[in-house]
Design an enzyme around this catalytic site. Structure first.
Site, PDB file in Angstrom:
ATOM      1  N   SER A 141       6.455 -12.978 -41.291  1.00 17.88           N
ATOM      2  CA  SER A 141       6.191 -12.449 -42.631  1.00 17.88           C
ATOM      3  C   SER A 141       7.370 -12.694 -43.568  1.00 17.88           C
ATOM      4  O   SER A 141       8.518 -12.810 -43.137  1.00 17.88           O
ATOM      5  CB  SER A 141       5.915 -10.946 -42.576  1.00 17.88           C
TER       6      SER A 141
HETATM    7  N1  SAH Z   1       4.943  -9.023 -37.723  1.00 16.91           N
HETATM    8  C1  SAH Z   1       4.959 -10.444 -37.495  1.00 16.91           C
HETATM    9  C2  SAH Z   1       3.931 -11.140 -38.333  1.00 16.91           C
HETATM   10  C3  SAH Z   1       3.262 -12.199 -37.549  1.00 16.91           C
HETATM   11  S1  SAH Z   1       1.784 -12.850 -38.285  1.00 16.91           S
HETATM   12  C4  SAH Z   1       6.350 -11.003 -37.722  1.00 16.91           C
HETATM   13  O1  SAH Z   1       7.199 -10.291 -38.266  1.00 16.91           O
HETATM   14  O2  SAH Z   1       6.603 -12.140 -37.338  1.00 16.91           O
HETATM   15  C5  SAH Z   1       0.572 -11.734 -37.665  1.00 16.91           C
HETATM   16  C6  SAH Z   1       0.379 -11.695 -36.183  1.00 16.91           C
HETATM   17  O3  SAH Z   1      -0.774 -10.874 -35.947  1.00 16.91           O
HETATM   18  C7  SAH Z   1       0.083 -13.028 -35.511  1.00 16.91           C
HETATM   19  O4  SAH Z   1       1.020 -13.243 -34.509  1.00 16.91           O
HETATM   20  C8  SAH Z   1      -1.324 -12.852 -34.936  1.00 16.91           C
HETATM   21  O5  SAH Z   1      -1.512 -13.495 -33.694  1.00 16.91           O
HETATM   22  C9  SAH Z   1      -1.410 -11.349 -34.790  1.00 16.91           C
HETATM   23  N2  SAH Z   1      -2.768 -10.807 -34.742  1.00 16.91           N
HETATM   24  C10 SAH Z   1      -3.854 -11.154 -35.472  1.00 16.91           C
HETATM   25  N3  SAH Z   1      -4.912 -10.407 -35.125  1.00 16.91           N
HETATM   26  C11 SAH Z   1      -4.484  -9.556 -34.149  1.00 16.91           C
HETATM   27  C12 SAH Z   1      -5.110  -8.547 -33.368  1.00 16.91           C
HETATM   28  N4  SAH Z   1      -6.409  -8.234 -33.522  1.00 16.91           N
HETATM   29  N5  SAH Z   1      -4.360  -7.880 -32.471  1.00 16.91           N
HETATM   30  C13 SAH Z   1      -3.043  -8.178 -32.287  1.00 16.91           C
HETATM   31  N6  SAH Z   1      -2.407  -9.125 -32.982  1.00 16.91           N
HETATM   32  C14 SAH Z   1      -3.119  -9.806 -33.904  1.00 16.91           C
END
Ligand code: SAH
Length: 223
Positions: free
Chosen positions: A73
């Site tokens: 993010s």
């Molecule tokens: N908080 C993270 C953001 C990563 S992007 C950071 O700081 O890097 C969002 C993430 O949510 C992705 O890795 C994706 O695989 C995950 N995601 C999407 N849908 C999800 C779900 N239903 N359960 C768990 N993770 C999920």
């Protein structure tokens, strides 16, 4: 991986401290005012949460690819979500949906009591686990699962943060909020999303819109 992480942690010189200070100043200019949030961002080595090839861009205020079609993010959004939760009530027990690189968890963990984070893509979760261990953040528990179901075992949560956008707020996340608990998450389609802050009150749920944002979609199942 472990050795590279240790090398990268030890190799932080003046330049990257200046680069981090510049990021913090930018967040301030964009309206982030909470000193505790700004301090954690200054102290969190974002460069270990991205691939080495992208490390030089890791203190820019931008989302970056982390593989598997996902992104780390944008620091502004991480700061905004963290600040909204920190200033609206306690953070003794916090759930994150979407561990991704682990960066948001690393920013939240020093401000939280116990932190729980779930990720549906196994290789991302494994990498995040190593990074959080390298930073000695021992109050974070991780799980490989579909987080739209929350993590009922440790509910209720004072705060829930989701970093992937569903079209509608999952009912299970609302149900896992403590009384007075807050949920911050992006909601909407792939093109248009709002960052919402939902508070559980005695009479139901109150919702405020914080921002327009662009997150990856929340998906079902695991891989
Ligand atoms: N908080 C993270 C953001 C990563 S992007 C950071 O700081 O890097 C969002 C993430 O949510 C992705 O890795 C994706 O695989 C995950 N995601 C999407 N849908 C999800 C779900 N239903 N359960 C768990 N993770 C999920």
């Amino acid at each position: 991986m472990k050795n590279r992480l240790q090398d990268n942690l030890q190799g932080i010189g003046m330049t990257s401290q200046r680069t981090r200070d510049r990021l913090v100043q930018r967040l301030r200019d964009e309206g982030i005012h909470n000193q505790r949030v700004l301090d954690v961002i200054r102290n969190t080595p974002r460069h270990i949460f991205v691939d080495e090839a992208l490390a030089s861009r890791s203190y820019e205020d931008t989302a970056l690819p982390i593989g598997h079609g996902q992104t780390i993010s944008q620091p502004y959004v991480v700061a905004r979500m963290t600040e909204a939760l920190l200033e609206s009530g306690p953070l003794d027990r916090v759930l994150e949906v979407g561990t991704g690189s682990g960066y948001q968890a690393a920013v939240m963990a020093p401000l939280a009591g116990e932190m729980y984070s779930v990720e549906r893509i196994r290789p991302l979760l494994d990498q995040a686990r190593e990074r959080l261990a390298a930073l000695q953040l021992r109050n974070v528990q991780l799980k490989h699962s579909d987080g739209s179901w929350g993590w009922p075992e440790f509910a209720p949560y004072d705060a829930i943060i989701a970093t992937a956008a569903p079209e509608q707020v999952p009912e299970s996340l609302l149900q896992q909020l403590a009384m007075g608990g807050r949920l911050v998450m992006p909601v909407g389609s792939r093109q248009v999303q709002q960052l919402v802050l939902i508070t559980r009150t005695a009479s139901g749920f109150e919702q405020a819109v914080l921002d327009q944002v662009m997150f990856v979609p929340m998906l079902g199942g695991t891989e």
